[in-house]
Design an enzyme around this catalytic site. Structure first.
Site, PDB file in Angstrom:
ATOM      1  N   ARG A  83       0.823  -1.201   0.000  1.00  0.00           N
ATOM      2  CA  ARG A  83       0.000   0.000   0.000  1.00  0.00           C
ATOM      3  C   ARG A  83       0.864   1.261   0.000  1.00  0.00           C
ATOM      4  O   ARG A  83       1.787   1.399   0.776  1.00  0.00           O
ATOM      5  CB  ARG A  83      -0.884   0.019   1.251  1.00  0.00           C
ATOM      6  CG  ARG A  83      -1.638   1.311   1.320  1.00  0.00           C
ATOM      7  CD  ARG A  83      -2.815   1.267   2.203  1.00  0.00           C
ATOM      8  NE  ARG A  83      -3.276   2.619   2.414  1.00  0.00           N
ATOM      9  CZ  ARG A  83      -4.036   2.989   3.398  1.00  0.00           C
ATOM     10  NH1 ARG A  83      -4.435   2.099   4.269  1.00  0.00           N
ATOM     11  NH2 ARG A  83      -4.410   4.233   3.512  1.00  0.00           N
ATOM     12  N   ASP A  95      -6.714  -1.819   2.985  1.00  0.00           N
ATOM     13  CA  ASP A  95      -6.876  -0.937   4.132  1.00  0.00           C
ATOM     14  C   ASP A  95      -7.459  -1.787   5.249  1.00  0.00           C
ATOM     15  O   ASP A  95      -8.427  -2.515   5.025  1.00  0.00           O
ATOM     16  CB  ASP A  95      -7.870   0.172   3.727  1.00  0.00           C
ATOM     17  CG  ASP A  95      -8.082   1.213   4.801  1.00  0.00           C
ATOM     18  OD1 ASP A  95      -7.181   1.411   5.644  1.00  0.00           O
ATOM     19  OD2 ASP A  95      -9.159   1.850   4.793  1.00  0.00           O
ATOM     20  N   ASP A  97      -8.955  -1.387   9.030  1.00  0.00           N
ATOM     21  CA  ASP A  97      -9.367  -0.464  10.088  1.00  0.00           C
ATOM     22  C   ASP A  97      -9.888  -1.251  11.283  1.00  0.00           C
ATOM     23  O   ASP A  97     -10.723  -2.157  11.113  1.00  0.00           O
ATOM     24  CB  ASP A  97     -10.499   0.452   9.589  1.00  0.00           C
ATOM     25  CG  ASP A  97     -10.015   1.496   8.589  1.00  0.00           C
ATOM     26  OD1 ASP A  97      -8.824   1.852   8.626  1.00  0.00           O
ATOM     27  OD2 ASP A  97     -10.834   1.954   7.784  1.00  0.00           O
TER      28      ASP A  97
END
Ligand SMILES: Nc1ncnc2c1ncn2[C@@H]1O[C@H](COP(=O)(O)OP(=O)(O)OP(=O)(O)O)[C@@H](O)[C@H]1O
Ligand SMILES: Nc1nc2c(c(=O)[nH]1)N=C(CO)CN2
Length: 170
Positions: A83, A95, A97
């Protein structure tokens, strides 16, 4: 053992491989076990809209890691999958989270729990609803089902099942 929900998202091909590789890298840590995975959803981009559709999913994990230890591992996986940080809310290979960590509320420079934008995001709430509909987000005094009900109809339409949970390698 701590109960944690993690949201995953990718909008750079091969998207499905990125999700599977991220799950494999999470499971490779002896401190983390994956308890449940949602289906994979294809979702229209939110925030910065001039980019490709995402694949999103949510996983329920048990971990002996502290929140920041888990964040370190998530960020290491983001790095391993190549990334690159560019546009805020822009394209990404993966991603991760941290949405919820037990029922903790905490705010440090590196980590805010619950994730501060989760309650507005259909691409997070709909997969979370699939695996944990009644879980309470204490900071908001609402459960996931109530938060989903508050989403605008148009946001809900932007989230479509892409691969049913039973077909995701576990
Ligand atoms: N609950 C959380 N989970 C993951 N990262 C968090 C959390 N709270 C704060 N952060 C911080 O957010 C920083 C930016 O994260 P990132 O680049 O993934 O943001 P983003 O994906 O563009 O936007 P968003 O956070 O809205 O998904 C990270 O470096 C991390 O320290
Ligand atoms: N549909 C969708 N849109 C997004 C996503 C995401 O994972 N899915 N992630 C973002 C940055 O965190 C910004 N916008």
């Amino acid at each position: 053992m701590n109960t944690v929900y993690i949201a995953l998202g990718t909008n750079i091909e091969p998207r499905e491989d990125h999700l599977k590789e991220a799950l494999r890298l999470l499971m490779a840590h002896s401190e983390i076990t994956i308890e449940k995975v949602s289906s994979i959803y294809e979702t229209a981009p939110v925030g910065y809209t001039d980019q490709a559709d995402f694949l999103n999913m949510v996983v329920h994990v048990h971990t002996s890691d502290s929140p920041v230890e888990l964040l370190d591992k998530c960020q290491e996986i983001e790095q391993q999958l190549g990334r690159k940080r560019g546009v805020r809310f822009g394209p990404r290979t993966i991603d991760l989270d941290i949405l919820l960590y037990n029922h903790e509320n905490s705010k440090t420079e590196r980590l805010i729990i619950p994730h501060p934008r989760m309650h507005q995001r259909a691409f997070v709430l709909i997969p979370l609803y699939e695996i944990a509909p009644t879980i309470l987000i204490q900071a908001l005094g609402k459960n996931v089902k109530e938060l989903v009900r508050e989403l605008p109809e148009t946001d809900i339409k932007d989230v479509r099942i892409w691969m049913q949970s039973g077909s995701v390698e576990e």
